[in-house]
Design an enzyme around this catalytic site. Structure first.
Site, PDB file in Angstrom:
ATOM      1  N   CYS A 196       0.822  -1.209   0.000  1.00  0.00           N
ATOM      2  CA  CYS A 196       0.000   0.000   0.000  1.00  0.00           C
ATOM      3  C   CYS A 196       0.859   1.263   0.000  1.00  0.00           C
ATOM      4  O   CYS A 196       0.426   2.318  -0.456  1.00  0.00           O
ATOM      5  CB  CYS A 196      -0.949   0.004   1.196  1.00  0.00           C
ATOM      6  SG  CYS A 196      -0.119  -0.090   2.794  1.00  0.00           S
ATOM      7  N   HIS A 250      19.507   0.349  -1.067  1.00  0.00           N
ATOM      8  CA  HIS A 250      18.089   0.704  -0.950  1.00  0.00           C
ATOM      9  C   HIS A 250      17.243  -0.518  -0.584  1.00  0.00           C
ATOM     10  O   HIS A 250      16.404  -0.440   0.326  1.00  0.00           O
ATOM     11  CB  HIS A 250      17.585   1.301  -2.269  1.00  0.00           C
ATOM     12  CG  HIS A 250      16.117   1.589  -2.264  1.00  0.00           C
ATOM     13  ND1 HIS A 250      15.561   2.660  -1.595  1.00  0.00           N
ATOM     14  CD2 HIS A 250      15.071   0.915  -2.819  1.00  0.00           C
ATOM     15  CE1 HIS A 250      14.248   2.640  -1.736  1.00  0.00           C
ATOM     16  NE2 HIS A 250      13.923   1.599  -2.481  1.00  0.00           N
ATOM     17  N   GLN A 264       6.623  -8.787   3.475  1.00  0.00           N
ATOM     18  CA  GLN A 264       6.180  -8.447   2.123  1.00  0.00           C
ATOM     19  C   GLN A 264       7.308  -8.653   1.109  1.00  0.00           C
ATOM     20  O   GLN A 264       7.063  -9.084  -0.022  1.00  0.00           O
ATOM     21  CB  GLN A 264       5.676  -6.999   2.104  1.00  0.00           C
ATOM     22  CG  GLN A 264       4.376  -6.829   2.881  1.00  0.00           C
ATOM     23  CD  GLN A 264       4.076  -5.387   3.229  1.00  0.00           C
ATOM     24  OE1 GLN A 264       4.972  -4.549   3.393  1.00  0.00           O
ATOM     25  NE2 GLN A 264       2.789  -5.067   3.347  1.00  0.00           N
ATOM     26  N   ILE A 300      -9.245   0.079  17.284  1.00  0.00           N
ATOM     27  CA  ILE A 300      -9.599  -1.051  18.152  1.00  0.00           C
ATOM     28  C   ILE A 300      -9.276  -2.370  17.454  1.00  0.00           C
ATOM     29  O   ILE A 300      -8.810  -3.329  18.095  1.00  0.00           O
ATOM     30  CB  ILE A 300     -11.088  -0.985  18.551  1.00  0.00           C
ATOM     31  CG1 ILE A 300     -11.297   0.117  19.599  1.00  0.00           C
ATOM     32  CG2 ILE A 300     -11.575  -2.319  19.101  1.00  0.00           C
ATOM     33  CD1 ILE A 300     -10.618  -0.150  20.946  1.00  0.00           C
TER      34      ILE A 300
END
Length: 423
Positions: A50, A100, A121, A195
């Site tokens: 994302c 990197h 990931q 929550i």
């Protein structure tokens, strides 16, 4: 052989741009095959989350040409104009690319400094590239070394030890107050994103039992099902309060949901066993006066923000140590890669020399079998071998001398061990 990393992330582009060039995991295999073919690279891997999309490739040839092909491919694959993509792209080559990748895996380039999720990931990106057949020796070794560096950073520094989200900080505090969470009962008030993140951290820490209280039961049930939790309405909170060791609340209510009197009654039923309470809401869900009660540890969102601020400072200090590890390891990997290139060159040169030797030797053996003078055959073989091996160095020396390339001339004299001939 060059390694190139190109990408777009939370620092270079808003989510409206990032989402345009994100990759669907279901189609990643075909995308990798497209990438290899379109860019004409030897190996490739894609990391898409994302917060970032990055392409890692191993290639021979002109890097500028590769950049042009990559932008064109991204434009065609995602059907997005290059003018939208290009301003947000960053490019790294060779050791900068390796450095990197290692920084990304260690969480040094993440939105939340030191977060560990990115390593998982990256491991998924590695598996997908392996499955797609777009990864060979260099990329495989680079990912393996990157995973090793991330592990070393986690072991040798404390970059991930301090909580830097309110949800994580709340659970961390609970772990300090209770020796173990596996026997504790938790009441979560609300069913929003915060929550849910708290519930996730509690679940991962093997908390004894979770109950979720919310105005809308259906929304609470969707979240509770993920963590094996029970669900109640807000009206049922008073009767559940006495059984809760930990209460964490985050709703959008304009008035407090949990008052001092409600907590006092719960403490009486609990025979004053301590309660840990965290109010993550603004305005508050838990009355301020609750903090006056003995046997209650009440923290507000401001308390947690102070903790988080200190923890971020600690992470920044540890990041300096992590950067040193990454720098050393990226240099070490490039040394290995240069050795690999040298090995390929040596192998090719030896093969070339042996082929020349075999050709001339075969011709000499044919002459000997035709009863030619052995001495003449050997002399001819020696002359042809000498001329063959002298040709390339002689041409290079003459070219350097004619072009006035004195540095290259000195270099050639050194590698061929040419000593000055005295008359």
């Amino acid at each position: 052989m060059s390694i190139v990393a190109v990408g777009i992330n939370h620092k270079t582009a808003p989510v409206a741009v990032r989402e345009k060039i994100s990759f669907n995991p279901d189609n990643l295999s075909s995308a990798l095959q497209e990438l290899i073919h379109s860019v004409d690279c030897k190996e490739a891997a894609i990391l898409s989350t994302c917060n970032r999309t990055e392409l890692y490739i191993v290639q021979d040839g002109d890097v500028t040409l590769t950049q042009e092909r990559l932008v064109r491919w991204l434009e065609q694959h995602h059907n997005v104009p290059a003018s939208t993509i290009s301003p947000s792209l960053y490019w790294h080559k060779d050791q900068h690319a390796v450095n990197h990748m290692m920084r990304v895996a260690c969480g040094l380039d993440s939105l939340v400094l030191g977060e560990p999720q990115i390593l998982g990931q990256m491991k998924q990106a590695y598996k997908q590239a392996k499955a797609a057949g777009s990864m060979a020796l260099v990329m495989d070794r680079l990912f393996q070394r990157t995973f090793g560096v991330a592990k070393q950073v986690r072991t040798d520094t404390e970059i991930g030890a301090s909580a830097v989200s309110v949800a994580f900080a709340a659970v961390n505090l609970a772990k300090h107050i209770f020796a173990s969470l596996d026997k504790t009962r938790v009441l979560l008030v609300g069913a929003g994103e915060t929550i849910e993140l708290v519930a996730k951290h509690l679940y991962e820490n093997n908390v004894g039992h979770i109950t979720v209280a919310n105005r809308t039961l259906s929304r609470a049930e969707n979240m509770a099902n993920k963590f094996g939790a029970d669900v109640i309405t807000l009206a049922q909170i008073p009767e559940m309060m006495a059984s809760a060791d930990i209460v964490i609340s985050s709703t959008a209510s304009t008035l407090p949901i949990i008052g001092k009197g409600m907590v006092e009654k719960a403490l009486t039923k609990r025979k004053h066993r301590p309660m840990f309470m965290v109010d993550l809401a603004v305005p508050r869900d838990i009355e301020e006066q609750v903090s006056d009660l003995e046997d209650v540890f009440l923290y507000t969102v401001d308390d947690l923000q102070n903790i988080i601020s200190k923890n971020l400072d600690n992470r920044r200090k540890e990041a300096v140590l992590a950067e040193g590890i990454v720098s050393d390891q990226s240099a070490s990997f490039m040394s290995w890669l240069r050795g690999l290139n040298t090995q390929d060159t040596v192998i090719s040169y030896r093969k070339q020399c042996l082929e020349s030797r075999d050709q001339l030797l075969e011709k000499a053996l044919q002459q000997l079998s035709a009863d030619k003078n052995p001495e003449a055959v050997i002399a001819e073989l020696a002359t042809k071998l000498t001329n063959k091996f002298m040709h390339a160095p002689t041409s290079a020396i003459q070219s350097a001398a004619q072009g006035g390339q004195l540095d290259r001339l000195v270099y050639l004299r050194d590698i061929f061990d040419i000593r000055h001939h005295k008359e």
